[in-house]
Structure formats: C-alpha cells, structure tokens
Design a protein around this motif. Structure first.
Motif, PDB file in Angstrom:
ATOM      1  N   ASP A 159       0.834  -1.210   0.000  1.00  0.00           N
ATOM      2  CA  ASP A 159       0.000   0.000   0.000  1.00  0.00           C
ATOM      3  C   ASP A 159       0.866   1.255   0.000  1.00  0.00           C
ATOM      4  O   ASP A 159       0.605   2.218  -0.739  1.00  0.00           O
ATOM      5  CB  ASP A 159      -0.928   0.011   1.223  1.00  0.00           C
ATOM      6  N   LEU A 160       1.913   1.252   0.831  1.00  0.00           N
ATOM      7  CA  LEU A 160       2.800   2.415   0.908  1.00  0.00           C
ATOM      8  C   LEU A 160       3.544   2.631  -0.401  1.00  0.00           C
ATOM      9  O   LEU A 160       3.721   3.772  -0.854  1.00  0.00           O
ATOM     10  CB  LEU A 160       3.799   2.236   2.065  1.00  0.00           C
ATOM     11  N   TYR A 161       3.984   1.539  -1.012  1.00  0.00           N
ATOM     12  CA  TYR A 161       4.684   1.631  -2.301  1.00  0.00           C
ATOM     13  C   TYR A 161       3.770   2.233  -3.364  1.00  0.00           C
ATOM     14  O   TYR A 161       4.174   3.140  -4.105  1.00  0.00           O
ATOM     15  CB  TYR A 161       5.154   0.242  -2.729  1.00  0.00           C
ATOM     16  N   PHE A 162       2.542   1.738  -3.439  1.00  0.00           N
ATOM     17  CA  PHE A 162       1.604   2.234  -4.444  1.00  0.00           C
ATOM     18  C   PHE A 162       1.279   3.711  -4.221  1.00  0.00           C
ATOM     19  O   PHE A 162       1.252   4.515  -5.169  1.00  0.00           O
ATOM     20  CB  PHE A 162       0.322   1.388  -4.398  1.00  0.00           C
ATOM     21  N   LYS A 163       1.083   4.108  -2.968  1.00  0.00           N
ATOM     22  CA  LYS A 163       0.791   5.521  -2.663  1.00  0.00           C
ATOM     23  C   LYS A 163       1.976   6.409  -3.033  1.00  0.00           C
ATOM     24  O   LYS A 163       1.796   7.515  -3.574  1.00  0.00           O
ATOM     25  CB  LYS A 163       0.455   5.679  -1.183  1.00  0.00           C
ATOM     26  N   ALA A 164       3.188   5.933  -2.736  1.00  0.00           N
ATOM     27  CA  ALA A 164       4.385   6.706  -3.078  1.00  0.00           C
ATOM     28  C   ALA A 164       4.486   6.908  -4.583  1.00  0.00           C
ATOM     29  O   ALA A 164       4.842   8.004  -5.058  1.00  0.00           O
ATOM     30  CB  ALA A 164       5.630   5.998  -2.548  1.00  0.00           C
ATOM     31  N   MET A 165       4.162   5.881  -5.355  1.00  0.00           N
ATOM     32  CA  MET A 165       4.209   5.983  -6.818  1.00  0.00           C
ATOM     33  C   MET A 165       3.183   6.992  -7.340  1.00  0.00           C
ATOM     34  O   MET A 165       3.426   7.690  -8.324  1.00  0.00           O
ATOM     35  CB  MET A 165       3.959   4.613  -7.449  1.00  0.00           C
ATOM     36  N   LEU A 166       2.045   7.085  -6.667  1.00  0.00           N
ATOM     37  CA  LEU A 166       0.996   8.007  -7.119  1.00  0.00           C
ATOM     38  C   LEU A 166       1.222   9.439  -6.653  1.00  0.00           C
ATOM     39  O   LEU A 166       0.766  10.387  -7.296  1.00  0.00           O
ATOM     40  CB  LEU A 166      -0.374   7.542  -6.612  1.00  0.00           C
ATOM     41  N   LEU A 167       1.951   9.592  -5.550  1.00  0.00           N
ATOM     42  CA  LEU A 167       2.100  10.918  -4.945  1.00  0.00           C
ATOM     43  C   LEU A 167       3.476  11.537  -5.181  1.00  0.00           C
ATOM     44  O   LEU A 167       3.861  12.495  -4.512  1.00  0.00           O
ATOM     45  CB  LEU A 167       1.818  10.838  -3.440  1.00  0.00           C
ATOM     46  N   GLY A 168       4.227  10.962  -6.114  1.00  0.00           N
ATOM     47  CA  GLY A 168       5.480  11.601  -6.516  1.00  0.00           C
ATOM     48  C   GLY A 168       6.706  11.147  -5.773  1.00  0.00           C
ATOM     49  O   GLY A 168       7.782  11.734  -5.953  1.00  0.00           O
ATOM     50  N   GLY A 169       6.590  10.088  -4.963  1.00  0.00           N
ATOM     51  CA  GLY A 169       7.741   9.647  -4.182  1.00  0.00           C
ATOM     52  C   GLY A 169       8.434   8.430  -4.743  1.00  0.00           C
ATOM     53  O   GLY A 169       9.181   7.752  -4.035  1.00  0.00           O
ATOM     54  N   GLY A 170       8.202   8.146  -6.024  1.00  0.00           N
ATOM     55  CA  GLY A 170       8.755   6.928  -6.607  1.00  0.00           C
ATOM     56  C   GLY A 170       9.666   7.161  -7.792  1.00  0.00           C
ATOM     57  O   GLY A 170       9.691   6.355  -8.726  1.00  0.00           O
ATOM     58  N   GLY A 171      10.407   8.271  -7.802  1.00  0.00           N
ATOM     59  CA  GLY A 171      11.376   8.527  -8.853  1.00  0.00           C
ATOM     60  C   GLY A 171      10.775   9.107 -10.125  1.00  0.00           C
ATOM     61  O   GLY A 171       9.693   9.691 -10.125  1.00  0.00           O
ATOM     62  N   LYS A 172      11.481   8.909 -11.262  1.00  0.00           N
ATOM     63  CA  LYS A 172      11.097   9.508 -12.547  1.00  0.00           C
ATOM     64  C   LYS A 172       9.716   9.056 -13.006  1.00  0.00           C
ATOM     65  O   LYS A 172       8.919   9.857 -13.484  1.00  0.00           O
ATOM     66  CB  LYS A 172      12.124   9.141 -13.625  1.00  0.00           C
ATOM     67  N   LEU A 173       9.454   7.763 -12.895  1.00  0.00           N
ATOM     68  CA  LEU A 173       8.158   7.238 -13.330  1.00  0.00           C
ATOM     69  C   LEU A 173       7.033   7.877 -12.540  1.00  0.00           C
ATOM     70  O   LEU A 173       6.018   8.297 -13.109  1.00  0.00           O
ATOM     71  CB  LEU A 173       8.129   5.713 -13.146  1.00  0.00           C
ATOM     72  N   SER A 174       7.239   7.986 -11.237  1.00  0.00           N
ATOM     73  CA  SER A 174       6.230   8.593 -10.372  1.00  0.00           C
ATOM     74  C   SER A 174       5.988  10.055 -10.738  1.00  0.00           C
ATOM     75  O   SER A 174       4.850  10.527 -10.783  1.00  0.00           O
ATOM     76  CB  SER A 174       6.682   8.482  -8.911  1.00  0.00           C
ATOM     77  N   ALA A 175       7.063  10.770 -11.037  1.00  0.00           N
ATOM     78  CA  ALA A 175       6.941  12.178 -11.423  1.00  0.00           C
ATOM     79  C   ALA A 175       6.168  12.319 -12.733  1.00  0.00           C
ATOM     80  O   ALA A 175       5.344  13.235 -12.899  1.00  0.00           O
ATOM     81  CB  ALA A 175       8.329  12.804 -11.551  1.00  0.00           C
ATOM     82  N   GLY A 176       6.412  11.395 -13.664  1.00  0.00           N
ATOM     83  CA  GLY A 176       5.688  11.423 -14.936  1.00  0.00           C
ATOM     84  C   GLY A 176       4.206  11.163 -14.753  1.00  0.00           C
ATOM     85  O   GLY A 176       3.362  11.771 -15.414  1.00  0.00           O
ATOM     86  N   ILE A 177       3.874  10.247 -13.835  1.00  0.00           N
ATOM     87  CA  ILE A 177       2.467   9.943 -13.546  1.00  0.00           C
ATOM     88  C   ILE A 177       1.785  11.158 -12.936  1.00  0.00           C
ATOM     89  O   ILE A 177       0.621  11.463 -13.252  1.00  0.00           O
ATOM     90  CB  ILE A 177       2.369   8.726 -12.591  1.00  0.00           C
ATOM     91  N   MET A 178       2.487  11.875 -12.078  1.00  0.00           N
ATOM     92  CA  MET A 178       1.930  13.074 -11.430  1.00  0.00           C
ATOM     93  C   MET A 178       1.463  14.092 -12.464  1.00  0.00           C
ATOM     94  O   MET A 178       0.453  14.776 -12.276  1.00  0.00           O
ATOM     95  CB  MET A 178       2.984  13.709 -10.518  1.00  0.00           C
TER      96      MET A 178
END
Length: 411
Positions: free
Chosen positions: A349-368
């Motif tokens: 759950d924490l990993y998925f939230k981090a990916m959606l909220l910008g805490g997961g590196g380049k991919l996360s930033a692109g999703i944001m």
C-alpha cells in the motif's frame, strides 16, 4: 465402475467447456463426432509423428501447449487413467501450508528441512516411468503403450524429461516420485513431510545429523533427481527456551509463496507463535506489476486500463481453471489466505501511494503530470490491506484478463 478404455464415449467425457469455443453452433454435433473420432484413431495409432506442440514462455520459463484437441483428449484420458488407477494426485498448496503451520506451533523439539528438487520436470527419466507403468498391473497396457508413444514423440522433438504446461506431466511426475514420498514418510525420525511439486518440507525429531540426513534424502530420490543446494534451509527448534528468550524469533523460512517465522512461546506452557506473511519475492513481483501498469499508462494514457489493473492486483476475482474445468477464486486474499500478519500488505500500500504521490522517482513524477486529481483519488481508494481483510471482489471478463496481463506477461 471406472472405464479406462479409450472408447468414443470415454474420450468424449474428457471434453471441457473451453473446448467448445472453437466450434460453430450450427454444426456442433458434427464437429464433436469428428474430434472424438480423431482422438480414437490417435489412441490406436499413437502420437508418433503427429503431436502438435507449441512452445510459449510464461514467467521466464518454457511451457508447451498441445494445439490439437483430439490429442488433448487422449492425453487427458491417459492422465485420468493413471490418477484413478494408481491413486496419484498433486497435493493442495493451501492444505499443505495449513497443516505445516499447525505442526510448527507444537511444543516439542524438532528440526525443519526445506528442500528444492533441481529442474524436477526436466530430470524425470522416461525409461523409469515407462518400466513402472508396464509393471503396474492396475494400469492398462493401452495406457502404458500411449505413454511410451508420448515420450517417443517428445524425444523426436528433442524435449527432455517432462514438458511443462501439459496436464499429463504433472500426473507422471507424481508417479515418478511416489516411492520417494513413501520412503520419507516411513522414516522413524520424520514427524511431518509434505511436498508440492518440487518444494519439500521435512520435520524430524532433531536427533539426526543434518548433513547425513540430507544425504540420505538425496540417495532416495529416483533417477537423476537431486536437490538444489542453494535453496536448502535447515532450522533447529528447541522445546523449552531460556526465560529471557520467551517470544524471540527462532527461525524464518520461505515456503510456497509464504514467509513463515517461528517464535518462542510468550510464556511457559504456551504454544509457539507462527507468523505468516507474503514472501519477499512475491511482494517484489506485485510491485513490479504496479510499476509496469504505471509505465504502460505513461505511454498510452489509458486510465480505464490502469484502473482495472490496480483493481485486479488489490482485490479478488473468479477465474476459470482449465485443468479442473471449474471456476475458482483467486486474488490477494485467496492466493495468500494463510497470512496472519499484514507487514507486506501495508508495504505494498505504501509503495503504491508513493508511486501516485510523486515519491517513486522519474516514473512517479511522470504519472503526477498525467493523472488528474479525481483519477488519483479513485486509485488511492484501492488498498491491498482492505482487499485482503474484506475479501473485496470484482468481476473481470476474459477480454479484461487478457488486457490486464498484457504489460506483465513475463513477470
């Protein structure tokens, strides 16, 4: 009374609901008669020079698919004959883990051996199997003859051992190792033994020499089978811990997708604690699927597909089991129903939230940048912990399953 003959009636009985997808409704009866008649001819002539096999790769491993329905019918009949007449069957993963957890809580001295058979299917000896079938009076000569024909055709196609993906392979592998199972269970030192395909768990009274015992087990394996030394795990659990050791972790190991942690009793005369979680490798695989789902969205901006993939990962669903020809439940709860601690679920759950909220590196930033506030809110409503605890269920069509799995086909 069970009919082991390869007659038109018995071969027709091997048909499954999925087999009718290729038939047209207007000439269904003629199609059925034709397919069954071809199966009867194969049962008489054998598989030589006619077996139609296609190789696929699933999760990085080569599997084989029988493309001809008449050949599938004969193979299913062979498998059912062997299962019904020799009583071999593959154990249930869930029952094995449940029985194991119950035993690990026992207040006795024991030693645990977790072992893995190296390249199990590929190392099975066709010669030993064929000889065993011909000697077994409960197996019909026609069944043994067709197994021999099956192996001859595999040899012609340069396929070693048993081909993964074919139902008959699972049956023959169980028959091949049956004497080993019996020998281990007959040992006076063994309290508990179970095996799921190539994964073994043996629990002894702890009085034996571990090195000698593993060597003895290896000598009992049939043919060229041997253990994968890198995956051997041994743990010794003493009955009465010291007073300052109450509640401490004694041993931790992975088995059949679970991480099992054995703890000393919290106090005297209490049962041992056994913590069960999703093993790390399975958790990493789910994280990879989350990342690939987001990467796919980053390329195609298809939010509907992303939403469906996350729902699939965090929930439960009914799925058709082609081997059993029935619908069964699967998903985050049904795949890991023995879990009694939620550390890995919370981690997911924490990993998925981090990916959606910008805490997961380049991919996360692109999703944001791509995702809207409403879309993010909807995705954040999904939870692995909640999907597990509440057994949340969704419906997915066959087309949905194909779309969902397209981006992580080899994970």
């Amino acid at each position: 009374m069970y009919n082991s003959a390869f007659s038109a009636i018995s071969l027709r009985g091997e048909l499954k609901s999925k087999d009718f997808q290729a038939a047209r409704k207007e000439d269904l009866n003629a199609w059925l008669v034709d397919q069954v008649q071809k199966a009867v001819e194969i049962s008489v002539d054998g598989f030589e020079a006619c077996m139609s096999l296609r190789q696929e790769f699933r999760k990085g491993k080569a599997v084989w698919v029988v493309e001809s329905l008449p050949q599938q019918l004969v193979i299913r009949k062979i498998s059912n004959n062997i299962r019904r007449l020799t009583w071999v069957k593959q154990a249930s993963r869930d029952i094995i883990v449940g029985d194991l957890i119950g035993f690990l809580k026992s207040d006795i001295n024991y030693r645990i051996y977790k072992l893995d058979i190296q390249s199990f299917y590929e190392s099975v000896s066709p010669e030993i199997l064929i000889s065993r079938l011909y000697r077994d009076t409960s197996v019909s000569r026609s069944t043994a003859r067709l197994v021999k024909s099956f192996f001859c055709e595999l040899s012609n196609k340069r396929i070693v051992g048993l081909p993964r993906g074919i139902s008959l392979s699972a049956t023959l592998s169980e028959l091949f190792i049956r004497d080993f199972d019996a020998a281990v269970l007959a040992s006076e030192k063994v309290f508990f033994y179970n095996r799921y395909v190539d994964d073994l768990i043996v629990i002894t009274d702890g009085t034996e020499n571990p090195k000698d015992f593993v060597s003895w087990l290896g000598d009992k394996l049939p043919g060229e089978l041997k253990f994968n030394d890198c995956k051997t795990d041994i743990g010794c659990i003493l009955r009465q811990p010291k007073k300052n050791d109450f509640g401490k972790i004694r041993h931790c190991f992975n088995f059949l997708g679970y991480e099992l942690t054995i703890k000393n009793p919290a106090q005297e005369h209490c049962a041992r604690g056994v913590l069960v979680d999703i093993c790390e490798s399975k958790s990493k695989r789910i994280k990879t699927k989350i990342a690939l789902s987001l990467l796919s969205f980053n390329k195609n901006s298809n939010f509907e597909l992303l939403d469906m993939r996350i729902r699939y990962l965090t929930s439960n669903y009914a799925i058709y089991d082609p081997d059993q020809d029935r619908i069964r439940m699967a998903g985050i709860f049904y795949n890991y129903k023995r879990v009694n601690v939620e550390d890995r679920l919370r981690e997911l759950d924490l990993y998925f939230k981090a990916m959606l909220l910008g805490g997961g590196g380049k991919l996360s930033a692109g999703i944001m940048e791509l995702i809207t506030r409403e879309q993010r809110r909807k995705l954040l409503s999904y939870s692995f912990c909640r999907g597990f605890a509440s057994r949340i269920k969704y419906h997915f069509s066959s087309a949905d399953y194909r779309s969902i799995k397209r981006c992580w086909v080899n994970v």
